[in-house]
Design a protein around this motif. Structure first.
Motif, mmCIF file in Angstrom:
data_model
loop_
_atom_site.group_PDB
_atom_site.id
_atom_site.type_symbol
_atom_site.label_atom_id
_atom_site.label_comp_id
_atom_site.label_asym_id
_atom_site.label_seq_id
_atom_site.Cartn_x
_atom_site.Cartn_y
_atom_site.Cartn_z
ATOM 1 N N GLU A 348 57.132 23.770 -24.547
ATOM 2 C CA GLU A 348 57.915 24.914 -25.027
ATOM 3 C C GLU A 348 57.616 26.105 -24.132
ATOM 4 O OE1 GLU A 348 56.619 25.373 -29.031
ATOM 5 O OE2 GLU A 348 57.827 23.682 -29.745
ATOM 6 N N SER A 349 58.560 27.003 -24.004
ATOM 7 C CA SER A 349 58.329 28.180 -23.171
ATOM 8 C C SER A 349 59.229 29.314 -23.654
ATOM 9 C CB SER A 349 58.626 27.810 -21.717
ATOM 10 O OG SER A 349 58.262 28.846 -20.865
ATOM 11 N N LYS A 350 59.249 30.390 -22.900
ATOM 12 C CA LYS A 350 60.054 31.552 -23.250
ATOM 13 C C LYS A 350 60.519 32.173 -21.943
ATOM 14 C CE LYS A 350 58.991 35.606 -25.831
ATOM 15 N NZ LYS A 350 58.049 36.252 -26.664
ATOM 16 N N VAL A 351 61.731 32.722 -21.899
ATOM 17 C CA VAL A 351 62.208 33.332 -20.646
ATOM 18 C C VAL A 351 61.476 34.663 -20.455
ATOM 19 C CG1 VAL A 351 64.206 34.111 -19.334
ATOM 20 C CG2 VAL A 351 64.469 32.285 -21.036
ATOM 21 N N GLY A 410 66.684 37.035 -21.120
ATOM 22 C CA GLY A 410 65.236 37.239 -21.218
ATOM 23 C C GLY A 410 64.737 37.169 -22.658
ATOM 24 N N GLY A 411 63.508 36.690 -22.822
ATOM 25 C CA GLY A 411 62.862 36.666 -24.129
ATOM 26 C C GLY A 411 63.246 35.471 -24.991
ATOM 27 N N GLU A 412 64.267 34.697 -24.580
ATOM 28 C CA GLU A 412 64.745 33.595 -25.423
ATOM 29 C C GLU A 412 63.762 32.419 -25.403
ATOM 30 O OE1 GLU A 412 67.564 33.506 -27.352
ATOM 31 O OE2 GLU A 412 67.694 35.633 -26.843
ATOM 32 N N PRO A 413 63.490 31.832 -26.567
ATOM 33 C CA PRO A 413 62.586 30.670 -26.611
ATOM 34 C C PRO A 413 63.264 29.393 -26.115
ATOM 35 C CG PRO A 413 63.249 31.281 -28.830
ATOM 36 C CD PRO A 413 63.917 32.260 -27.902
ATOM 37 N N LEU A 414 62.510 28.585 -25.385
ATOM 38 C CA LEU A 414 63.039 27.360 -24.779
ATOM 39 C C LEU A 414 62.195 26.172 -25.238
ATOM 40 C CD1 LEU A 414 63.100 28.707 -21.102
ATOM 41 C CD2 LEU A 414 65.048 28.639 -22.668
#
Ligand SMILES: NC(=O)c1ccc[n+]([C@@H]2O[C@H](COP(=O)([O-])OP(=O)(O)OC[C@H]3O[C@@H](n4cnc5c(N)ncnc54)[C@H](O)[C@@H]3O)[C@@H](O)[C@H]2O)c1
Length: 496
Positions: A348-351, A410-414
């Motif tokens: 999981e990551s985040k922009v 930006g900031g969106e969870p992936l």
């Protein structure tokens, strides 16, 4: 005290307390702050913003979910439910003693208590505590959220176990604890720094150099050497093949030349202070303090990243820290026995803000970054760890095909879903789907071929038993999944 600390209290939230807040929060620890100043909350949040910016440049490893920050209006409320307290109040013995006695009274008996003092002896600070065995100095360096060093100095009543527990905690948050062998005034680093500072004051007072010239003398020369080898290893090299003994015999006698003012300190009268202040204004007055902090942070990040390439000094600490972040991120996402009838969810990551292009969307190269991290998570999951690599085996990506389907801000969870498409004794093929967590949309797909490699011989070789068996296990489920229609296809020709 061996359990990982999840919540801490900070008493004093100025330059140093704010730096501690940033380091702890960015390492996933909840933080209570008590500071009587009306401006503390604002300045601490400004520092936190700078620290977030610095961390987004410091490492590509997936950062931990930040801890929760709460300001409270008394020491009692701040420390009552925490496992660790760091005091960073003004440097006055009586004030610190009274604060530490209150902390000792209200925090659980098992909590560790550390003081950021730059010079007060821990025995003097702990003398009236009921449980002094868990108290010590934990002396950090500004900016606390970036510089790894923390000097641990115990007093007469500090237990060895507490010092070890504090050292473990500081390591957990990416620091390099240095436990002092003896209790001394001002500890190690400030004793060294003060010698340089004292000489600097003389050189300014005697009109030998300005603040800018002194800073140039440091940053263009020995300051660079110090950042990577310190003093003694540098001198060892300077001694040439004849080494340290030769160096001392050559330069030792100069210590008695009248170069240095030794322990005399110039009188810090108004005239000298004004001289230093006006020279410093001329040197740096064009930047605000927050700007200077950002310039400093960017430079420190660059130095640490450079040292990381050579697994050296502060760079080695950063490398270890990143490995822990990756491990934590991957172990948090993976259950011990995932359901192999579905694609795996391993990453999981985040922009991040610095991943954006001029359109405000995640830039192209970061798609590969996220897929690369997801591949690392898979490799980790199937058993390609440090031990496997030390035996001279690894797995390399030899082919990649990314399809960019949707933009993401930006900031969106992936999250990434990973499907095994096939394997043999030396290769496996996977496809990752990059998912936008809030909408469920597929943002991109990445298909990759990986090859087992003998790193000593530099050629392909069969997978080790652990990896092969894990791939077989995944395949038992994944062979029944639909193979995406784009799998195995390259970029379409224009005429098609
Ligand atoms: N500045 C540095 O480079 C540096 C480096 C290492 C250690 N230290 C040590 O850290 C400590 C704090 O220094 P600083 O530079 O952050 O100072 P600072 O003046 O920036 O911060 C001190 C904070 O303590 C608060 N405070 C005042 N009375 C208090 C009380 N009764 N209870 C709780 N908080 C109170 C103040 O409002 C202020 O926000 C000192 O002991 C200093 O020696 C400083």
């Amino acid at each position: 005290m061996s359990k990982e600390i999840e919540k801490a209290a900070l008493i004093g939230g100025g330059v140093i307390g704010g730096g501690w807040a940033a380091r702890l929060l960015l390492n996933g620890i909840d933080v209570n702050v008590y500071d009587p100043s009306e401006t503390a909350e604002r300045t601490l949040n400004e520092m936190l913003a700078n620290a977030k910016r610095a961390y987004s440049k410091l490492t590509m490893a997936p950062l931990l979910k930040p801890g929760k920050l709460v300001f409270l209006d008394s020491i009692e409320k701040a420390v009552q439910d925490v496992a660790f307290v760091q005091e960073s109040a003004p440097e006055r013995l009586e004030l610190k003693r009274s604060i530490l006695n209150q902390i000792d009274q209200y925090t659980p008996e098992t909590a560790l208590i550390c003081s950021s003092t730059s010079g007060l002896k821990p025995s003097a600070l702990q003398s009236e505590m009921k449980h002094p065995e868990r108290f010590m100095v934990g002396h950090p360096f500004n900016p606390v959220y970036l510089l790894p060093l923390v000097e641990i100095c115990g007093g007469e009543n500090t237990s060895a176990e507490s010092k070890q527990s504090a050292a473990n905690f500081y390591r957990q948050i990416g620091m390099k604890p240095l436990i002092l062998r003896k209790e001394i005034d001002a500890f190690i680093a400030d004793r060294l720094l003060e010698a340089v500072w004292r000489e600097g004051l003389w050189l300014i007072r005697d009109d030998v150099a300005t603040t800018e010239e002194l800073d140039d003398a440091i940053r263009f020369g020995f300051g660079l050497r110090w950042a990577q080898m310190g003093l003694f290893e540098t001198y060892r090299v300077a001694g040439g093949e004849a080494g340290m003994r030769h160096f001392i015999s050559q330069f030792g006698p100069t210590l008695s030349l009248p170069w240095t003012k030794l322990m005399d300190v110039p009188e810090l009268n108004e005239e000298l202070i004004e001289k230093i202040v006006s020279q410093s204004d001329a040197q740096s007055g064009m930047h605000s303090i927050r700007e200077l902090e950002r310039i400093r942070d960017d430079n420190l990040v660059a130095i640490m990243q450079g040292l990381k390439l050579h697994d050296w000094g502060a760079g080695a600490v950063l490398k270890e820290y990143e490995e822990r972040l990756y491990k934590k991120a991957h172990s948090g996402v993976v259950s011990s026995e995932p359901d192999f009838s579905k694609p795996l969810s391993l990453h999981e990551s985040k922009v991040r803000p610095d991943w954006l292009d001029y359109n405000g969307h995640m830039t192209e190269s970061r798609y590969l970054q996220v897929f690369g991290d997801a591949t690392d998570a898979l490799l980790n999951f199937i058993g390609m760890d440090e031990t496997y690599r030390k035996q001279g085996f690894s797995v390399y990506t030899v082919e990649t095909h990314i399809r960019h389907l949707l933009e993401v801000a930006g900031g969106e969870p992936l999250s990434v879903k990973t499907q095994l498409l096939g394997f043999d004794e030396k290769r496996f093929r996977i496809v990752h789907k990059l998912i936008h967590v809030s909408s469920g949309d597929v943002l991109a797909t990445g298909e990759h071929m990986l090859l087992s490699v003998n790193t000593n011989e530099g050629k392909a070789c069969p997978f080790g038993k652990i990896l092969y068996e894990k791939l077989e296990k995944i395949w038992q489920g994944h062979q029944n999944l639909d193979v995406p229609d784009y799998a195995g296809k390259g970029i379409r020709r224009l005429e098609q």
